[in-house]
Write an enzyme that holds these catalytic residues in place. Structure first.
Site, PDB file in Angstrom:
ATOM      1  N   CYS A 165      -4.335   7.973  -5.968  1.00  0.00           N
ATOM      2  CA  CYS A 165      -4.832   8.183  -4.600  1.00  0.00           C
ATOM      3  C   CYS A 165      -3.996   9.150  -3.778  1.00  0.00           C
ATOM      4  CB  CYS A 165      -4.943   6.851  -3.890  1.00  0.00           C
ATOM      5  SG  CYS A 165      -5.998   5.692  -4.781  1.00  0.00           S
ATOM      6  N   ASN A 188      -4.061   7.866   4.191  1.00  0.00           N
ATOM      7  CA  ASN A 188      -3.259   8.136   2.993  1.00  0.00           C
ATOM      8  C   ASN A 188      -2.282   9.293   3.225  1.00  0.00           C
ATOM      9  OD1 ASN A 188      -4.267   6.016   1.584  1.00  0.00           O
ATOM     10  ND2 ASN A 188      -5.353   7.213   0.040  1.00  0.00           N
ATOM     11  N   LEU A 231      -7.913  -0.584   0.018  1.00  0.00           N
ATOM     12  CA  LEU A 231      -7.143  -1.530  -0.804  1.00  0.00           C
ATOM     13  C   LEU A 231      -6.008  -0.842  -1.563  1.00  0.00           C
ATOM     14  CD1 LEU A 231      -7.839  -1.353  -4.120  1.00  0.00           C
ATOM     15  CD2 LEU A 231      -9.933  -2.415  -3.346  1.00  0.00           C
ATOM     16  N   GLY A 287      13.176   7.396  -3.147  1.00  0.00           N
ATOM     17  CA  GLY A 287      13.274   7.226  -4.602  1.00  0.00           C
ATOM     18  C   GLY A 287      12.700   8.430  -5.309  1.00  0.00           C
TER      19      GLY A 287
HETATM   20  C1  UGA Z   1      -2.790   3.762  -1.609  1.00  0.00           C
HETATM   21  C2  UGA Z   1      -2.825   3.258  -0.157  1.00  0.00           C
HETATM   22  O1  UGA Z   1      -1.609   2.556   0.136  1.00  0.00           O
HETATM   23  C3  UGA Z   1      -4.018   2.338   0.072  1.00  0.00           C
HETATM   24  O2  UGA Z   1      -4.079   1.938   1.421  1.00  0.00           O
HETATM   25  C4  UGA Z   1      -5.292   3.104  -0.311  1.00  0.00           C
HETATM   26  O3  UGA Z   1      -6.451   2.323  -0.158  1.00  0.00           O
HETATM   27  C5  UGA Z   1      -5.194   3.541  -1.759  1.00  0.00           C
HETATM   28  O4  UGA Z   1      -4.038   4.379  -1.925  1.00  0.00           O
HETATM   29  C6  UGA Z   1      -6.440   4.303  -2.111  1.00  0.00           C
HETATM   30  O5  UGA Z   1      -6.634   5.399  -1.584  1.00  0.00           O
HETATM   31  O6  UGA Z   1      -7.290   3.762  -2.811  1.00  0.00           O
HETATM   32  P1  UGA Z   1      -1.971   2.703  -3.918  1.00  0.00           P
HETATM   33  O7  UGA Z   1      -2.301   4.018  -4.551  1.00  0.00           O
HETATM   34  O8  UGA Z   1      -2.397   1.439  -4.579  1.00  0.00           O
HETATM   35  O9  UGA Z   1      -2.573   2.626  -2.436  1.00  0.00           O
HETATM   36  O10 UGA Z   1      -0.375   2.663  -3.816  1.00  0.00           O
HETATM   37  P2  UGA Z   1       0.712   2.543  -2.678  1.00  0.00           P
HETATM   38  O11 UGA Z   1       1.159   1.150  -2.563  1.00  0.00           O
HETATM   39  O12 UGA Z   1       0.301   3.249  -1.450  1.00  0.00           O
HETATM   40  O13 UGA Z   1       1.897   3.366  -3.364  1.00  0.00           O
HETATM   41  C7  UGA Z   1       1.722   4.747  -3.649  1.00  0.00           C
HETATM   42  C8  UGA Z   1       2.970   5.337  -4.263  1.00  0.00           C
HETATM   43  O14 UGA Z   1       3.977   5.473  -3.270  1.00  0.00           O
HETATM   44  C9  UGA Z   1       3.601   4.540  -5.392  1.00  0.00           C
HETATM   45  O15 UGA Z   1       3.958   5.424  -6.442  1.00  0.00           O
HETATM   46  C10 UGA Z   1       4.830   3.921  -4.768  1.00  0.00           C
HETATM   47  O16 UGA Z   1       5.848   3.691  -5.696  1.00  0.00           O
HETATM   48  C11 UGA Z   1       5.214   5.001  -3.771  1.00  0.00           C
HETATM   49  N1  UGA Z   1       6.024   4.535  -2.615  1.00  0.00           N
HETATM   50  C12 UGA Z   1       5.513   3.628  -1.751  1.00  0.00           C
HETATM   51  C13 UGA Z   1       7.303   5.065  -2.415  1.00  0.00           C
HETATM   52  O17 UGA Z   1       7.779   5.908  -3.186  1.00  0.00           O
HETATM   53  N2  UGA Z   1       8.020   4.633  -1.324  1.00  0.00           N
HETATM   54  C14 UGA Z   1       7.526   3.733  -0.448  1.00  0.00           C
HETATM   55  O18 UGA Z   1       8.233   3.405   0.524  1.00  0.00           O
HETATM   56  C15 UGA Z   1       6.245   3.213  -0.664  1.00  0.00           C
END
Ligand code: UGA
Length: 433
Positions: A260, A208, A152, A253
């Site tokens: 995570c 991840n 998630l 960015g």
């Molecule tokens: C992440 C994974 O996406 C989930 O699938 C996983 O279950 C979860 O970790 C976990 O291990 O529990 P999450 O930490 O909620 O989920 O956040 P993400 O949406 O993956 O974003 C992570 C970071 O990457 C954020 O700081 C976001 O701003 C950054 N990001 C995301 C970018 O800098 N660029 C992008 O294109 C996408």
């Protein structure tokens, strides 16, 4: 069923399972948290979860306890949803919360049951915990274990739990597989991969790591664009029309943060090293390094806009959460940048729609404002560091009317530079001319 550990994952899993009609007992060793949850108070910000929690409590399907004995008597299935943070002073994952939960639960397991690990763990943990359960449980080998990693995303936790992309089951017995298939059957036709413990554990960190690599890949392109006067946004768009590449997780960015991705890639490297396969993951060191450099780059851009020094410069920081729609500030790039600017003598005022309380606790030395406009009063440099929709929709004229100088760093590449420059702003963004 019981859900042991009521962090992000545990509360969501417990509330979603209750929503499916199961009788769920959540357990946490934090009595205050258990009290809050039993009162329907959600200790985290997660859209839609408060409603599910309330519905679960009202239906009687959901309740919370601190008692392992009660949990052991109650549950036919026990989900382990404990945190596995990075160890202090190292890269590995700290599995002590999981071990402690198993050690507290097992001595009360007097009958046949299934324990299901959902936490993100170093490969080999399930095998170790399976032995521990058999050793410590009075019912011994009647306690089966399965590993069922969770994927998630914060901000989409309920949707990801009730309509997951896939379900992964690491099992050793047909009975465990059947129990878990039955539990998730109400979710409908979800792709399901049945495998061994080790593979199930690895799927999670592999996923991840892939996502982190994708983000650092585009951020590496941003670095090259900066050197070559290219535009990473146009580059990402052009790449995205190739279906094999796609656009998701290609937003350049200030990089990834949260509880995570950063710790998972480090723990994965540490575990691979222990297994003698460290070389296979050496690229993740670079993924991590690129990611950390992006934070420093945002500070560089702010300093340039400030005329070469941030000393005594009033700086507005928009965003504290590690991403929008979350109040989670763990390893938040936004706060890391804010802190670095403060350490260079900047007078930083931070605003975030929901993460201010958490930010205040973790960084009491920073100043906080009650709105974006308040944070920007008299600012000589503004930075957009978490792409909340409140910020992406900012009006450059209105925002510009309160600042001392129209200088902005768009750390998430979400503003339109043409519009902002037309309103008289000096506009800088990572990877863009
Ligand atoms: C992440 C994974 O996406 C989930 O699938 C996983 O279950 C979860 O970790 C976990 O291990 O529990 P999450 O930490 O909620 O989920 O956040 P993400 O949406 O993956 O974003 C992570 C970071 O990457 C954020 O700081 C976001 O701003 C950054 N990001 C995301 C970018 O800098 N660029 C992008 O294109 C996408």
């Amino acid at each position: 069923m019981t859900v042991i550990g009521t962090g992000y994952l545990g509360i969501t899993h417990a509330a979603c399972m209750a929503e499916l009609g199961y009788e769920v007992l959540g357990l946490d060793i934090n009595a205050e948290k258990v009290r809050q949850l039993n009162n329907g108070e959600l200790p985290i910000y997660e859209g839609g979860l408060d409603e599910l929690l309330r519905r679960g409590l009202e239906s009687g399907n959901l309740k919370f306890t601190t008692s392992f004995q009660e949990a052991a008597e109650f549950g036919d299935v026990h989900f382990l949803c404990l945190g596995t943070p990075q160890v202090g002073g190292g890269c590995a994952a700290d599995t002590s919360q999981l071990d402690a939960a198993v050690e507290a639960l097992a001595p009360h397991l007097e009958r046949q049951c299934l324990v299901v690990g959902k936490s993100t763990v170093p490969v080999g943990t399930a095998e170790r915990l399976a032995h521990k359960l058999i050793d410590l449980a009075p019912s011994g080998a009647a306690v089966d274990l399965a590993w069922n990693p969770e994927f998630l995303r914060e901000g989409f936790a309920v949707k990801d739990t009730l309509s997951p992309d896939r379900i992964v089951l690491g099992v050793r017995t047909e009975a465990a597989e059947k129990t878990l298939r039955d539990i998730y059957q109400p979710l409908g036709d979800i792709p399901l991969v049945v495998t061994d413990f080790a593979t199930a554990e690895l799927v999670k960190v592999a996923a991840n790591s892939f996502l982190a690599t994708k983000i650092s890949y585009i951020n590496a392109m941003a670095e090259v664009c900066e050197a070559a006067h290219g535009d990473v946004m146009a580059l990402a768009e052009a790449l995205s029309y190739d279906d094999r590449i796609g656009r998701r997780f290609l937003s350049a960015g200030i990089g990834f943060g949260g509880g995570c991705l950063p710790k998972d890639i480090r723990a994965f490297m540490a575990r691979a090293e222990e297994l003698g396969a460290g070389e296979a993951l050496s690229f993740l060191r670079e993924v991590d390094a690129i990611n950390m450099r992006r934070r420093a780059r945002a500070v560089d851009l702010a300093r340039e806009l400030a005329g070469g020094s941030l000393e005594n410069c009033a700086v507005a920081v928009l965003g504290a959460a590690f991403k929008p729609d979350s109040d989670d500030i763990r390893d938040s790039p936004a706060l890391a940048v804010a802190k670095a600017i403060e350490q260079e003598g900047g007078l930083v005022s931070v605003y975030d729609p929901v993460a201010l309380d958490n930010a205040r606790k973790a960084y009491p030395e920073l100043s906080y404002a009650g709105s974006a406009i308040e944070a920007a009063q008299g600012a000589r440099v503004s930075l957009l560091l978490t792409e909340w929709s409140d910020f992406t929709e900012l009006d450059p004229e209105e925002f510009g009317s309160v600042v001392a100088a129209r200088n902005i760093v768009d750390g998430r590449n979400v503003l339109d530079p043409v519009v902002w420059r037309a309103a008289g702003w000096n506009f800088r963004a990572p990877g863009r001319p």
